[in-house]
Scaffold this motif. Sequence first.
Motif, mmCIF file in Angstrom:
data_model
loop_
_atom_site.group_PDB
_atom_site.id
_atom_site.type_symbol
_atom_site.label_atom_id
_atom_site.label_comp_id
_atom_site.label_asym_id
_atom_site.label_seq_id
_atom_site.Cartn_x
_atom_site.Cartn_y
_atom_site.Cartn_z
ATOM 1 N N VAL A 157 0.855 -1.185 0.000
ATOM 2 C CA VAL A 157 0.000 0.000 0.000
ATOM 3 C C VAL A 157 0.888 1.231 0.000
ATOM 4 O O VAL A 157 1.783 1.371 0.851
ATOM 5 C CB VAL A 157 -0.942 0.023 1.220
ATOM 6 N N PHE A 158 0.627 2.115 -0.941
ATOM 7 C CA PHE A 158 1.343 3.388 -1.029
ATOM 8 C C PHE A 158 0.365 4.509 -0.694
ATOM 9 O O PHE A 158 -0.771 4.522 -1.186
ATOM 10 C CB PHE A 158 1.898 3.581 -2.443
ATOM 11 N N SER A 159 0.779 5.439 0.151
ATOM 12 C CA SER A 159 -0.103 6.530 0.558
ATOM 13 C C SER A 159 0.555 7.875 0.279
ATOM 14 O O SER A 159 1.774 8.033 0.404
ATOM 15 C CB SER A 159 -0.455 6.427 2.046
ATOM 16 N N LEU A 160 -0.281 8.844 -0.092
ATOM 17 C CA LEU A 160 0.184 10.190 -0.422
ATOM 18 C C LEU A 160 -0.783 11.200 0.172
ATOM 19 O O LEU A 160 -1.993 11.101 -0.022
ATOM 20 C CB LEU A 160 0.266 10.367 -1.940
ATOM 21 N N ASN A 161 -0.244 12.178 0.919
ATOM 22 C CA ASN A 161 -1.089 13.151 1.613
ATOM 23 C C ASN A 161 -0.469 14.551 1.521
ATOM 24 O O ASN A 161 0.196 15.009 2.438
ATOM 25 C CB ASN A 161 -1.262 12.728 3.071
ATOM 26 N N PRO A 162 -0.699 15.267 0.389
ATOM 27 C CA PRO A 162 -0.250 16.661 0.316
ATOM 28 C C PRO A 162 -1.229 17.575 1.063
ATOM 29 O O PRO A 162 -2.426 17.300 1.122
ATOM 30 C CB PRO A 162 -0.258 16.951 -1.183
ATOM 31 N N TYR A 163 -0.731 18.657 1.643
ATOM 32 C CA TYR A 163 -1.590 19.578 2.380
ATOM 33 C C TYR A 163 -1.001 20.982 2.369
ATOM 34 O O TYR A 163 0.208 21.176 2.166
ATOM 35 C CB TYR A 163 -1.781 19.100 3.824
ATOM 36 N N TYR A 164 -1.871 21.935 2.600
ATOM 37 C CA TYR A 164 -1.482 23.352 2.693
ATOM 38 C C TYR A 164 -2.112 23.901 3.965
ATOM 39 O O TYR A 164 -3.330 23.787 4.153
ATOM 40 C CB TYR A 164 -1.995 24.126 1.473
#
Length: 601
Positions: free
Chosen positions: A319-326
């Motif tokens: 499982v690969f997870s990606l969480n960009p945020y500002y």
Amino acid sequence: MKALQYSFFLLMFLGGTFLSLKAQTVPEDSVVHRNVTVEREYRPVIQDAGKINSLPYFIEPKVVKMNPNYTTDFSKPLNVDQNIHYLSSAELTYNKKKNKEGFARLGIGTGFNSLADFAFPLFKKPDMKLDFILSHYGLFNSKAHSTTQAGLAFDKKFRTLDFYAGISGSHEWFKYYGDFFNGSNMALDLTDEASLLQSYPPNYMDGGYASSMQYLINDPSLFSVDELLHMPAHNTIWRMNAYAGIASSPTTDNLRYSVDVGYNLFNARLGMTEQQLDLKAVFDTELFDNRFGVIVGSQNQFYSTKNDELTDVLKNYYVFSLNPYYSIERENWDLRLGVKSSFSFAHGRGFSPSPDVYFEWRAVPRFLSVYAGVTGDYQINTLNRMYAENCFLNPDVSVDDTYTPVDFYAGVKLKPVTGLLLDAYIQYKIINNQYFYVNKECELTGSLSLPYGSMVYTNRFDVVYSNATQLRVGGRISYNYHNKFNVQFSAAYNNWNVADFNYAWHKPAFEADFSTNVRITPELNVYGNVYLAGKRYAKIGDVVVAPMDAKVDINLGASYAVREWLSAFLRVNNLINSKYEQWHGYEAQGFNVMGGVSFNF
């Protein structure tokens, strides 16, 4: 029900009595400021199958840092998933001298309860330390359950970053002491062959003895009573965890980062071996006077077994997870805008997105704030995770991952005076593929018609799935006065709407937790805890619904500092000898007493 009502009134009376004490304002100090920081991180996230928890619950991967925790809260409620009354690392005693860094504790109680704790810094400098931790909690009777763990934790601070690493291992041993049931939810005594012969004709008893491995597979599902009589009576689980990572200094304003790598090994004597290799990286930097960041994770699960019949139960997957945020941080308000995405390869959902939005407005700074957010989650249901939640899972059960596309929450926090915090919230979750525990069924061999059918529901557990929504309304009141008196009360109401079932199996509609800790004198500390959970329901076959009594767990205790380096404690658990079940068929440990001594060195 009467016991629940009486305990609830007692809980409310005690809560009202303690909270009616006048809260006195004291000068602000560094401790108060640290408390405010913690409170701002509050999320109304509650472990579905656990007790009320006002802290965030992080899903794997996570770095397990085994640091000695000399807390001031000696009282810890009964763990709902196991049958042991755990204690925290230390009790309220004298303030330890700076040269007394080690801690040890020994305890023994009725019902062959036992505990042992040891913590010592093997190496300690202002910028570097190496800690050793050992703990044991055991119950050795008809409801036996024992856990022992040990670990090393290392931390080195450099000028601009922090390096940390550690390794730990644990051994868990427990009995399958729960009841078996027939199709009408009547308990069966598999140790009484005369009783079984009255319930089942002789041809249901024949068939020889099954090997321990034969029971683990789903097919064939036919068993004789003889085979059920000789199922394995206990199980052993070994765990190992290793981790290492680096993180930027907390004072860094520009690029902030952390990179963690972790390895987990899970091995069940009856079942499979699971290995996890996890990587998590967080990068956060300034952008237009605000912050832009990204969280990247990779979780890799590998499975093996010595039993060929179990090779198809679980397959390796990633499982690969990606969480960009500002994020925007201002004096009186914070805003975070992001999105979470999980990509599963070879198993589970291929793509699982969810929002990551949070807003907090400090309407009256340091006194009143309002918060709201909407997020989601892709929960990897590893063997390590599921056996920690319910160790009585049947070894052939693999639990599918759980996807929560929407998790909305909103609340208000009020801190009218120093030390007093009030928090009320509402939470609504949409859950895909929610799992529920049910007693695993098997069919008896034989050709005759039985009064309640030929199905037997064992003391191992399987899971069933359904899409569901959960509405949760709750609150928390806590008060701490100069570390001499603290009290907290939490309560929550759950409204489950399950698509495929009439009930959310094993999950209570109402939960409440009250605990208090009072330092009577510099040497004497007393504490108490009351935990309540409303009636729950278990599933027996496709028709029968089995009500489970409400949980009422009352614990009292005291500790006394005999010397600066020596203290004694006494604890009474399950004061009213409540007979509630942890899981259907598994009655909790009844009234018991434990006493012991603690050492600082």
